[in-house]
Design a protein around this motif. Structure first.
Motif, PDB file in Angstrom:
ATOM      1  N   UNK A   1     -30.034 -48.688   5.078  1.00 45.43           N
ATOM      2  CA  UNK A   1     -30.977 -48.446   3.989  1.00 45.43           C
ATOM      3  C   UNK A   1     -32.407 -48.293   4.448  1.00 45.43           C
ATOM      4  N   UNK A   2     -32.597 -47.864   5.687  1.00 47.45           N
ATOM      5  CA  UNK A   2     -33.942 -47.672   6.228  1.00 47.45           C
ATOM      6  C   UNK A   2     -34.716 -46.691   5.345  1.00 47.45           C
ATOM      7  N   UNK A   3     -35.920 -47.089   4.932  1.00 46.28           N
ATOM      8  CA  UNK A   3     -36.811 -46.337   4.044  1.00 46.28           C
ATOM      9  C   UNK A   3     -36.365 -46.382   2.579  1.00 46.28           C
TER      10      UNK A   3
ATOM     11  N   UNK B   1     -34.189 -40.749  12.767  1.00 43.40           N
ATOM     12  CA  UNK B   1     -33.543 -41.668  11.820  1.00 43.40           C
ATOM     13  C   UNK B   1     -32.210 -41.092  11.343  1.00 43.40           C
ATOM     14  N   UNK B   2     -32.203 -39.797  11.002  1.00 45.29           N
ATOM     15  CA  UNK B   2     -30.983 -39.170  10.505  1.00 45.29           C
ATOM     16  C   UNK B   2     -29.891 -39.108  11.564  1.00 45.29           C
ATOM     17  N   UNK B   3     -30.289 -39.030  12.830  1.00 47.70           N
ATOM     18  CA  UNK B   3     -29.290 -38.985  13.908  1.00 47.70           C
ATOM     19  C   UNK B   3     -28.536 -40.311  14.038  1.00 47.70           C
ATOM     20  N   UNK B   4     -29.071 -41.385  13.449  1.00 43.42           N
ATOM     21  CA  UNK B   4     -28.400 -42.692  13.453  1.00 43.42           C
ATOM     22  C   UNK B   4     -27.804 -43.005  12.078  1.00 43.42           C
ATOM     23  N   UNK B   5     -27.457 -41.962  11.319  1.00 43.15           N
ATOM     24  CA  UNK B   5     -27.023 -42.201   9.942  1.00 43.15           C
ATOM     25  C   UNK B   5     -25.720 -42.974   9.843  1.00 43.15           C
ATOM     26  N   UNK B   6     -24.898 -42.919  10.877  1.00 40.68           N
ATOM     27  CA  UNK B   6     -23.656 -43.679  10.821  1.00 40.68           C
ATOM     28  C   UNK B   6     -23.914 -45.178  10.809  1.00 40.68           C
TER      29      UNK B   6
ATOM     30  N   UNK C   1     -29.725 -36.889   6.154  1.00 43.08           N
ATOM     31  CA  UNK C   1     -30.858 -35.995   5.877  1.00 43.08           C
ATOM     32  C   UNK C   1     -31.089 -35.878   4.379  1.00 43.08           C
ATOM     33  N   UNK C   2     -30.012 -35.820   3.613  1.00 48.18           N
ATOM     34  CA  UNK C   2     -30.151 -35.724   2.156  1.00 48.18           C
ATOM     35  C   UNK C   2     -30.817 -36.969   1.580  1.00 48.18           C
ATOM     36  N   UNK C   3     -30.431 -38.138   2.082  1.00 46.34           N
ATOM     37  CA  UNK C   3     -31.032 -39.387   1.591  1.00 46.34           C
ATOM     38  C   UNK C   3     -32.513 -39.457   1.932  1.00 46.34           C
ATOM     39  N   UNK C   4     -32.878 -39.010   3.123  1.00 43.41           N
ATOM     40  CA  UNK C   4     -34.290 -39.010   3.512  1.00 43.41           C
ATOM     41  C   UNK C   4     -35.081 -38.014   2.672  1.00 43.41           C
ATOM     42  N   UNK C   5     -34.450 -36.894   2.307  1.00 43.99           N
ATOM     43  CA  UNK C   5     -35.117 -35.937   1.426  1.00 43.99           C
ATOM     44  C   UNK C   5     -35.437 -36.545   0.070  1.00 43.99           C
ATOM     45  N   UNK C   6     -34.503 -37.359  -0.451  1.00 41.06           N
ATOM     46  CA  UNK C   6     -34.738 -38.033  -1.729  1.00 41.06           C
ATOM     47  C   UNK C   6     -35.914 -38.994  -1.629  1.00 41.06           C
ATOM     48  N   UNK C   7     -36.038 -39.687  -0.491  1.00 42.78           N
ATOM     49  CA  UNK C   7     -37.102 -40.681  -0.316  1.00 42.78           C
ATOM     50  C   UNK C   7     -38.462 -40.018  -0.149  1.00 42.78           C
ATOM     51  N   UNK C   8     -38.545 -38.968   0.684  1.00 37.34           N
ATOM     52  CA  UNK C   8     -39.845 -38.420   1.064  1.00 37.34           C
ATOM     53  C   UNK C   8     -40.241 -37.165   0.281  1.00 37.34           C
ATOM     54  N   UNK C   9     -39.311 -36.515  -0.405  1.00 35.38           N
ATOM     55  CA  UNK C   9     -39.658 -35.305  -1.144  1.00 35.38           C
ATOM     56  C   UNK C   9     -40.786 -35.499  -2.142  1.00 35.38           C
ATOM     57  N   UNK C  10     -40.663 -36.468  -3.073  1.00 36.95           N
ATOM     58  CA  UNK C  10     -41.736 -36.655  -4.067  1.00 36.95           C
ATOM     59  C   UNK C  10     -43.057 -37.105  -3.466  1.00 36.95           C
ATOM     60  N   UNK C  11     -43.032 -37.702  -2.269  1.00 37.45           N
ATOM     61  CA  UNK C  11     -44.272 -38.169  -1.638  1.00 37.45           C
ATOM     62  C   UNK C  11     -44.994 -37.027  -0.934  1.00 37.45           C
TER      63      UNK C  11
ATOM     64  N   UNK D   1     -41.104 -53.776   5.556  1.00 38.46           N
ATOM     65  CA  UNK D   1     -42.551 -53.796   5.297  1.00 38.46           C
ATOM     66  C   UNK D   1     -43.228 -52.636   6.007  1.00 38.46           C
ATOM     67  N   UNK D   2     -42.810 -52.366   7.246  1.00 37.22           N
ATOM     68  CA  UNK D   2     -43.412 -51.280   8.030  1.00 37.22           C
ATOM     69  C   UNK D   2     -43.067 -49.923   7.417  1.00 37.22           C
ATOM     70  N   UNK D   3     -41.801 -49.724   7.043  1.00 38.60           N
ATOM     71  CA  UNK D   3     -41.413 -48.430   6.446  1.00 38.60           C
ATOM     72  C   UNK D   3     -42.109 -48.224   5.103  1.00 38.60           C
ATOM     73  N   UNK D   4     -42.262 -49.288   4.336  1.00 39.73           N
ATOM     74  CA  UNK D   4     -42.977 -49.162   3.065  1.00 39.73           C
ATOM     75  C   UNK D   4     -44.447 -48.846   3.293  1.00 39.73           C
ATOM     76  N   UNK D   5     -45.020 -49.385   4.374  1.00 42.42           N
ATOM     77  CA  UNK D   5     -46.416 -49.081   4.707  1.00 42.42           C
ATOM     78  C   UNK D   5     -46.570 -47.605   5.075  1.00 42.42           C
TER      79      UNK D   5
END
Length: 752
Positions: free
Chosen positions: A380-382, A484-489, A495-505, A418-422
């Motif tokens: 659940x990173x990020x 990060x995505x290369x360690x998704x296992x 990549x799709x999950x990271x897009x959901x997190x960072x797209x709106x930002x 805390x770091x990822x949220x920062x």
């Protein structure tokens, strides 16, 4: 063409255009309802037909099974035995086939019919009920408003005040019902994409996107309910809303309701006869050019909230009545009426401390390094957020030059969440989104292209149009997210999950609207493409068909940076230095080579807060800066202008400077300063013809420097030199520090 988005802010205007858009959604729901009814009917007929077909086939199979050949004689031949058995076997196959069909028919009602009926009853019926409630509240509000506006201005103040409160309560309730109806209509429109077909197609991704979008829209609706005045669209160029216009016919005065739009620049007023209760236009548009606007005195007219308007191209005076005192004030302000001007627009929020400067780059690099080395496999990173107070504290300490050196991210005091949220918070509080408001719509448009290759090509070109610092930060982030995505296992962050997190930002819109929320899924797609193709997008410049060449791109960036000397807070982490050749005889032959060398040498020089210096080689007299490299990436050595090179090697660049050497620091240093982002203007000290004529003066070091020769001085940023003299070596000064005298680079100090 899809349905237009219904904006919550339009609920407060209740304009004819909004009613038309709402009507198009209602017609679509009616069409969907009719389609589902037909589908249920056809589905039931199909199931009944399948049952009849199954019964007929079973009867046919029984007939085949019971049929037997009568042979001639007292014995059967092998062929006759085989034929009799084949009919029985065929009958058995038919029976098995019908058994499977029966099981399928038994589930058909649950899989096909029940979801359709449930969607129609729960969703479409709910939307119809909301529609009835909305129409009822519209009639109630219009009736109360008309009665309220007919009150005489000569009544007692207490009675008028009570009436104002009453109509305001009805108005707020109408707005709340309108918001809920718009929310429900758009929810049903989104739900129909998957709700009754999900059991058949298993489109889980569409449901996930809907849930995310729905929560965002619901939050926006709640905000508007709590603070409606903050979300009303108040434009600097237009004013629109309902006004009652006095029409005098045959000595009788009537007040007619119009929807009016005023454009400030041409001073043009457009009015349309429109009754929300009937739900449609009842007249043609009329327009005129405003000449003047004057408030009507209370004792000059029976009605309240009135003002007079004079037109350039229309005779006489037009008397209009606003819906409230506040509404009249807005109209008067928009039309520069004879009324005190009030400024309703809130001041823009002060820009935060987060900037795309050297400090911002260094903070991001340190945060990313910590995530890569400590928590790259955390699930659940990020996605998992940190405690807000801890995030604010970390970012505050990290962004402060006085406390940055005290923040040790290797210490488990700072959790990975805390770091990822920062990191996410830093990107959110930038003055503008990292991918800029200017290109936000262009990126969304690119994501909507049908061809996948065309999407990548267009996004590739758009990335290289971003400002230099934005593009560098985006590259830094995308490289990290790819890791990060290369360690998704392990971390479950695809990549799709990271897009959901960072797209709106990264692609946040300038205005928070329903249409913008509906585009969130395309924001996510843009980020997915950037992560998946980050090497190609950031390494290669677009082809001439889609963008400028690499050399043209860098030349344009160089000219823009050289046209204005950046301040310390604006200097990018990656710098471009232009070698200046002091030998006049080599000038003509070295122009092309110097230009290519300039464009091929990105300089990423930053100085460590803790003054830790990397080891330096003995080639050339080039002070080295401590560099931080995340994930073992290669650090580029600074190439000093030729005026700072050893006189013996002046005009050439040492081989060691041309080849970056990889470093993998165990505990990265934290640089907080950088060398100048553009070459310093040549001074008298850089001329070969005469030495620098500077007497002993105190000076302060702007940047850290590591000596490579005994004749040079090592120092850190902020060091105060007792005396600084001119030197006979171009580009160098002689400084005295703690009783020792040595050479220091000329553009590394400032005189006190």
């Amino acid at each position: 063409m899809g349905l237009p988005a219904l904006e919550f802010s339009d609920c407060y205007l209740d304009s004819p255009q909004f009613r038309e858009r709402l009507k198009s959604h209602e017609l679509e729901l009616d069409k969907t309802n009719k389609f589902i009814k037909e589908l249920i009917k056809d589905g039931k007929a199909l199931i009944q037909a399948l049952k009849s077909l199954s019964t007929a086939k079973r009867k046919f199979a029984d007939s085949l099974n019971e049929f037997k050949f009568q042979c001639i004689g007292d014995a059967e031949t092998d062929d006759e035995i085989c034929i009799a058995k084949s009919l029985q076997e065929f009958a058995a196959v038919l029976q098995n086939l019908e058994d499977e069909r029966t099981r399928m028919i038994e589930n058909a009602s649950d899989v096909l019919i029940m979801p359709l009926e449930r969607f129609r009853k729960e969703q479409i019926s709910a939307a119809k009920e909301a529609r009835k409630k909305y129409d009822k509240e519209t009639e109630k509000y219009c009736a109360v408003l008309e009665k309220h506006l007919s009150l005489s201005a000569k009544k007692k103040e207490s009675h008028l005040h009570e009436a104002d409160n009453q109509v305001d309560t009805v108005r707020q309730h109408f707005y709340a019902v309108s918001l809920e109806y718009v929310f429900k209509v758009q929810e049903v429109q989104e739900r129909k994409m998957f709700d009754f077909v999900e059991p058949l197609l298993a489109i889980q991704n569409t449901r996930n996107r809907f849930e995310s979008t729905r929560s965002e829209v619901e939050i926006l609706m709640r905000k508007m309910k709590e603070n409606p005045h903050e979300h009303k669209s108040v434009s600097q160029h237009t004013m629109e809303g309902y006004l009652y216009v006095q029409e005098k016919r045959s000595f009788v005065s009537n007040w007619v309701k119009y929807y009016c739009t005023y454009h400030r620049e041409p001073k043009r007023m457009t009015i349309v006869l429109f009754d929300p209760k009937s739900g449609g236009k009842t007249g043609d548009e009329e327009s005129f050019t405003l000449k003047s606007c004057t408030r009507r005195k209370t004792d000059s007219i029976e009605k309240r909230f009135c003002f007079d308007v004079e037109a350039v191209d229309r005779p006489g005076v037009i008397t209009m009545q606003a819906l409230s005192e506040e509404d009249r004030r807005l109209w008067m302000e928009a039309m520069d009426g004879r009324e005190p001007v009030y400024n309703l627009n809130r001041d823009n929020q002060a820009e935060g401390l987060a900037q795309l400067d050297v400090i911002g780059f260094n903070v991001m690099k340190k945060f990313i390094y910590a995530v890569d080395t400590r928590g790259i496999d955390d699930q659940g990173l990020y996605r998992i957020v940190g405690v807000n107070s801890r995030v604010q504290k970390l970012l505050g300490l990290a962004m402060d030059p006085k406390t940055c050196a005290d923040v040790e991210l290797e210490n488990h005091e700072w959790e990975i969440k805390t770091i990822t949220s920062a990191i996410k918070h830093y990107l959110r509080v930038l003055p503008g989104p990292l991918m800029t408001y200017q290109y936000q719509r262009s990126f969304i448009k690119a994501a909507k292209l049908d061809n996948q290759e065309a999407r990548v090509t267009e996004i590739h070109a758009l990335v290289h149009r971003l400002p230099e610092k934005n593009r560098q930060m985006l590259e830094l982030l995308m490289k990290h997210l790819s890791n990060v995505a290369s360690h998704h296992q392990q971390n479950l962050m695809t990549i799709a999950n990271l897009g959901v997190v960072f797209g709106p930002t990264l692609l946040r819109p300038q205005e928070e609207t329903v249409a913008a929320i509906m585009d969130i899924k395309f924001q996510n797609i843009v980020v997915e493409i950037l992560i998946e193709h980050h090497e190609k997008i950031f390494r290669d410049v677009p082809t001439p068909a889609s963008g400028p060449t690499n050399m043209q791109l860098n030349l344009s960036r160089r000219r823009s940076t050289e046209s204005k000397a950046p301040s310390c807070s604006e200097r990018p982490l990656t710098l471009f230095h232009t070698p200046t050749h002091s030998v006049k005889g080599e000038k003509k032959n070295s122009i092309a080579n110097a230009t290519v060398a300039e464009l091929q040498q990105p300089i990423s020089s930053t100085v460590n807060c803790n003054s830790s210096s990397s080891s330096s080689s003995s080639q050339g007299r080039t002070p080295r800066h401590s560099l931080t490299s995340n994930e073992g990436e290669q650090d580029a050595r600074q190439i000093r202008p030729s005026s700072l090179l050893n006189p013996k090697s002046r005009g050439s660049i040492p081989t060691s400077a041309m080849s970056p050497s990889p470093t993998s620091p165990r505990s990265p240093s934290w640089p907080m300063f950088s060398a100048p982002s553009s070459p310093q203007p040549p001074s008298s000290a850089s001329s070969d013809s005469s030495p620098v004529s500077i007497t002993g003066r105190k000076a302060r070091a702007l940047y850290a420097c590591k000596a490579e020769h005994n004749s040079e001085l090592s120092f850190i940023a902020g060091t105060i030199f007792d005396k600084v003299h001119g030197s006979r070596e171009p580009g160098w000064l002689e400084g005295t520090l703690d009783g020792r005298t040595g050479l220091i680079p000329e553009n590394y100090v400032e005189f006190l």
